[in-house]
Design a protein around this motif. Structure first.
Motif, PDB file in Angstrom:
ATOM      1  N   ASN A 118       1.821  46.039  20.846  1.00 33.29           N
ATOM      2  CA  ASN A 118       2.626  44.823  20.858  1.00 33.29           C
ATOM      3  C   ASN A 118       4.019  45.066  21.443  1.00 33.29           C
ATOM      4  OD1 ASN A 118       3.098  42.081  20.248  1.00 33.29           O
ATOM      5  ND2 ASN A 118       4.184  42.642  18.378  1.00 33.29           N
ATOM      6  N   ALA A 119       4.669  43.995  21.846  1.00 32.91           N
ATOM      7  CA  ALA A 119       6.061  44.059  22.305  1.00 32.91           C
ATOM      8  C   ALA A 119       6.829  42.878  21.738  1.00 32.91           C
ATOM      9  CB  ALA A 119       6.130  44.053  23.827  1.00 32.91           C
ATOM     10  N   PRO A 125      13.674  40.409  18.282  1.00 35.70           N
ATOM     11  CA  PRO A 125      14.241  41.103  19.454  1.00 35.70           C
ATOM     12  C   PRO A 125      13.930  42.595  19.457  1.00 35.70           C
ATOM     13  CG  PRO A 125      15.958  40.540  17.879  1.00 35.70           C
ATOM     14  CD  PRO A 125      14.721  39.847  17.427  1.00 35.70           C
ATOM     15  N   SER A 126      13.795  43.155  20.639  1.00 32.70           N
ATOM     16  CA  SER A 126      13.530  44.584  20.782  1.00 32.70           C
ATOM     17  C   SER A 126      14.782  45.388  20.439  1.00 32.70           C
ATOM     18  CB  SER A 126      13.080  44.887  22.213  1.00 32.70           C
ATOM     19  OG  SER A 126      14.074  44.484  23.140  1.00 32.70           O
ATOM     20  N   ILE A 127      14.582  46.689  20.298  1.00 33.17           N
ATOM     21  CA  ILE A 127      15.667  47.595  19.925  1.00 33.17           C
ATOM     22  C   ILE A 127      15.845  48.620  21.037  1.00 33.17           C
ATOM     23  CG2 ILE A 127      16.402  49.338  18.234  1.00 33.17           C
ATOM     24  CD1 ILE A 127      14.610  47.875  16.194  1.00 33.17           C
ATOM     25  N   ASP A 128      17.069  48.889  21.408  1.00 32.02           N
ATOM     26  CA  ASP A 128      17.359  49.884  22.444  1.00 32.02           C
ATOM     27  C   ASP A 128      17.521  51.252  21.784  1.00 32.02           C
ATOM     28  OD1 ASP A 128      18.220  51.464  24.479  1.00 32.02           O
ATOM     29  OD2 ASP A 128      19.845  50.150  25.148  1.00 32.02           O
ATOM     30  N   GLY A 467      10.855  50.782  19.914  1.00 31.82           N
ATOM     31  CA  GLY A 467      11.957  49.859  20.184  1.00 31.82           C
ATOM     32  C   GLY A 467      11.479  48.591  20.864  1.00 31.82           C
ATOM     33  N   GLY A 468      10.541  48.751  21.784  1.00 25.16           N
ATOM     34  CA  GLY A 468      10.003  47.587  22.480  1.00 25.16           C
ATOM     35  C   GLY A 468       9.270  46.636  21.562  1.00 25.16           C
ATOM     36  N   ALA A 469       8.760  47.170  20.449  1.00 26.72           N
ATOM     37  CA  ALA A 469       8.062  46.331  19.463  1.00 26.72           C
ATOM     38  C   ALA A 469       8.999  45.835  18.373  1.00 26.72           C
ATOM     39  CB  ALA A 469       6.914  47.118  18.841  1.00 26.72           C
ATOM     40  N   GLY A 470      10.285  46.194  18.482  1.00 26.05           N
ATOM     41  CA  GLY A 470      11.253  45.750  17.486  1.00 26.05           C
ATOM     42  C   GLY A 470      11.188  46.532  16.196  1.00 26.05           C
ATOM     43  N   ILE A 471      10.722  47.778  16.264  1.00 28.54           N
ATOM     44  CA  ILE A 471      10.588  48.628  15.082  1.00 28.54           C
ATOM     45  C   ILE A 471      11.565  49.794  15.211  1.00 28.54           C
ATOM     46  CG2 ILE A 471       9.006  50.098  13.765  1.00 28.54           C
ATOM     47  CD1 ILE A 471       6.696  48.488  14.973  1.00 28.54           C
TER      48      ILE A 471
END
Length: 506
Positions: A118-119, A125-128, A467-471
Motif C-alpha cells: 500500500n501507499a 499522508p506519507s512520511i519522509d 514512509g510511503g505507506a504512512g507508517i
C-alpha cells in the motif's frame, strides 16, 4: 566403449582473435574446463565440465570468453522435458541420488511477486524517512500479553518482566550456514557484518570455529540432530540458541558433510574425527513429541542460565500451523520457518523440488493460527526461503513475521553466481569450498563490506516503503495485512494469505 548420454549444460565460446593464451582461465577454473596446449600455444576448453559460474568469463583480461546456456537438442515433448531425460541418463550411469545446491528453480508461484504493498495518499499522508524518525528496530522474543507500566519520579518505566531477547537494528538476520558447507572466510564475512550492523548471523549445525568466538554477542548457535560442536561453552558463547528440526530445501531428511571435506579445522570445530563423514540423522533421537521438545528447550535454557532466547527452526510443510502452535506451547521464544525455495549446500533434487510449501503461505497460516489461539505474543516468527529483496522483507512482516533470515541473498552479495554445484566443494568464488587455494579468493574484509552495504541498502528501502505507506515504525506493520493486496491469485490463495484482491477497499 561405455555409452555416455550426458550432455553439457553450458557452451564455452572462445574468441581466438582476442585470446592471448595468458592462462588466467586455466588457473581460475576449479573444474578443469580450460587446458593450455603447449604445442600449439593455445588454450582449449571442454564445455562438458563447465558449471556456469562465469569466473573465467569475468576475469578474462581480453574478454575472449563467453559462457552460454546450451539448449537441449531433444525432441519436443510436453511430458518428457529435457531435465527429466537428462536426470534419467545420469542415474542410469551412476545409480545414485541426484544432488543439487541452492534453492528450487522450478517455476512454482512466487507469491511475493503477486502481492502489492500500500501507499499513503490524501487522508493518511506519507512520511519522509530522511527528515522524520523512522524505527525499523525489532525484538526477537516472547512478550507479555499485557505490558504493565508505572510512573516513577515523573518517568514511565516498564514493570512487566521481560525474558531474554535479541535486539535487531534491522529486521534482517543471516540464516544458518555451517562452517563446512561454506568456507571460514564466508563465515567471518557474515559474522563481522552482523556485528557491525547490529543484527545476527547463525552458525548452522557445524559448531563455532574459534576465530568466530569474538562475535558471540551477534551469534545464534544451532543444536541439530548430529549435535556437532555442541557443549556448554558453545551454548553460552552466543546470543541465542536454535534447535534445528528441518530446513526448507530438504524437509524430513538429514544432512551429510562428506569426509573429504572434514579438514583438521572442521574436525576440531565439529568434534568429530578428521576425514569422517558428518551425518545428521533426520530425527532428533530425543524428540518424538512436543513434550520431548519442551524438555530440550528447558534444558538449553537451564544450560544458559535462562539468559538467552531459545528458538526452533522447522521446514514449511502442509501442517505447519498446528506444528508452530505446539512449538510455542513448548516454550520456544521464536519459530524460524524455512520455505521450500530455501537454499542449501546439497540436497536431493527430488526432495528440493517436490517437498514442502512456499513460506508465504506457511507464514500466513501460522500467524493466523497463533492469533486465533491467543498465543501469537508468546513467540516471534522469523521466515526464510528465498527472501530476495527489501520488498520481500516488508511483505513478510505485513503477513505476520517479526524478521527474516537471508542466506542465498547474502552469498550472492559475496559473489555467488548460483551455479548450484555447492556439493562438489569446487566453488570458484571461495564460498562453498574448503580448498585452501579457492577459499583465498574470498577476502573476508571485502565480504564484510559488501554484506554491510546490502543490509544498509535494504534497510533504507524498507524505511522508504514504510514512509510511503504512512507508517513510522515497523512494529505497526507486523501482521497488518490490510496494507497488502493480491494480484493474479485465486480466491483460495487470497484466503490462505488473508489478503484482499487488488482493487478492494479497506
Amino acid at each position: 566403449m561405455a555409452l555416455e548420454l550426458n550432455q553439457s549444460e553450458f557452451t564455452v565460446e572462445r574468441d581466438l582473435d582476442k585470446c592471448i593464451a595468458c592462462e588466467v582461465c586455466v588457473r581460475q577454473c576449479s573444474n578443469d574446463v580450460h587446458e593450455f596446449d603447449a604445442d600449439d600455444k593455445t588454450v582449449l576448453s571442454e564445455s562438458s565440465k563447465c558449471v556456469g559460474c562465469h569466473r573465467c568469463e569475468e576475469l578474462c583480461p581480453t574478454g575472449a570468453i563467453t559462457i552460454k546456456k546450451k539448449a537441449a537438442e531433444f525432441k519436443e515433448n510436453s511430458n518428457w522435458q529435457a531435465a527429466h531425460i537428462k536426470n534419467i541418463y545420469k542415474q542410469a550411469e551412476s545409480g545414485g541420488v541426484i544432488l543439487t545446491g541452492m534453492g528450487s528453480d522450478k517455476p512454482h508461484t512466487v507469491y511475493w511477486d503477486h502481492i502489492l504493498f500500500n501507499a499513503a495518499q490524501v487522508t493518511n499522508p506519507s512520511i519522509d524517512p530522511l527528515r522524520e524518525p523512522m524505527e525499523i528496530k525489532t525484538f526477537i522474543c516472547g512478550k507479555p500479553e499485557n505490558l504493565k507500566i508505572e510512573k516513577q519520579n515523573g518517568q514511565f518505566k516498564l514493570k512487566s518482566k521481560m525474558g531474554p531477547y535479541l535486539e535487531l537494528l534491522t529486521p534482517i538476520l543471516f540464516s544458518a550456514m555451517s562452517y563446512g558447507s561454506i568456507s571460514l572466510n564466508a563465515c567471518k564475512s557474515l559474522a563481522a557484518a552482523a556485528a557491525e550492523y547490529g543484527t545476527f548471523y547463525n552458525t548452522g549445525e557445524g559448531g563455532m570455529h574459534k576465530d568466530l568466538a569474538r562475535y558471540a554477542k551477534n551469534t545464534i548457535v544451532q543444536v541439530a540432530s548430529g549435535r556437532f560442536g555442541v557443549d556448554r561453552d558453545y551454548l553460552r558463547n552466543s546470543a541465542a540458541v536454535e534447535i534445528k528440526i528441518g530446513q526448507g530445501a530438504k524437509p524430513g531428511i538429514g544432512g551429510h558433510l562428506p569426509g573429504e571435506k572434514v579438514t583438521e579445522d572442521i574436525s576440531g570445530t565439529r568434534m568429530i574425527p578428521q576425514g569422517s563423514d558428518a551425518i545428521s540423522p533426520a530425527p532428533h533421537h530425543d524428540i518424538y513429541s512436543i513434550e520431548d521438545l519442551a524438555q530440550l528447550i528447558d534444558a538449553l535454557k537451564e544450560a544458559t542460565d535462562y539468559e538467552k532466547p531459545v528458538g526452533v527452526k522447522v521446514s514449511a510443510v502442509h501442517n505447519i500451523a498446528p506444528i508452530a502452535s505446539g512449538i510455542v506451547r513448548a516454550g520456544a521464544d521464536y519459530i524460524a520457518i524455512d520455505g521450500f525455495r530455501g537454499g542449501t549446500g546439497a540436497a536431493p533434487q527430488s526432495i528440493r523440488d517436490n517437498v514442502g510449501i512456499p513460506v508465504e503461505l506457511a507464514l500466513a497460516a501460522v500467524d493466523t493460527r497463533l492469533r486465533q489461539e491467543g498465543i501469537r505474543h508468546r513467540a516471534a516468527i522469523i521466515v526464510a526461503g528465498s527472501i530476495r529483496s527489501s520488498s520481500d522483507v516488508v511483505k513478510a512482516i505485513a503477513l505476520g513475521a517479526d524478521a527474516v533470515y537471508i542466506a542465498t541473498a547474502a552469498l550472492i552479495a559475496l559473489g555467488c553466481h548460483l551455479c548450484q554445484k555447492c556439493y562438489t566443494g569446487k566453488c570458484n568464488w571461495g564460498i562453498a569450498t574448503q580448498d585452501p587455494y579457492l577459499t583465498k579468493r574470498l577476502n573476508p574484509e571485502i565480504g564484510t563490506r559488501r554484506l554491510h552495504s546490502l543490509l544498509r541498502a535494504w534497510s533504507l528501502e524498507i524505511k522508504e516503503m514504510l514512509g510511503g505507506a504512512g507508517i513510522n515504525a515497523i512494529e505497526s506493520l507486523r501482521g497488518n495485512r490490510e496494507h497488502l493486496r493480491g494480484i493474479n491469485l485465486n480466491d483460495r490463495e487470497l484466503s490462505i494469505l488473508g489478503i484482499k484482491h487488488a482493487g478492494e477497499a479497506w
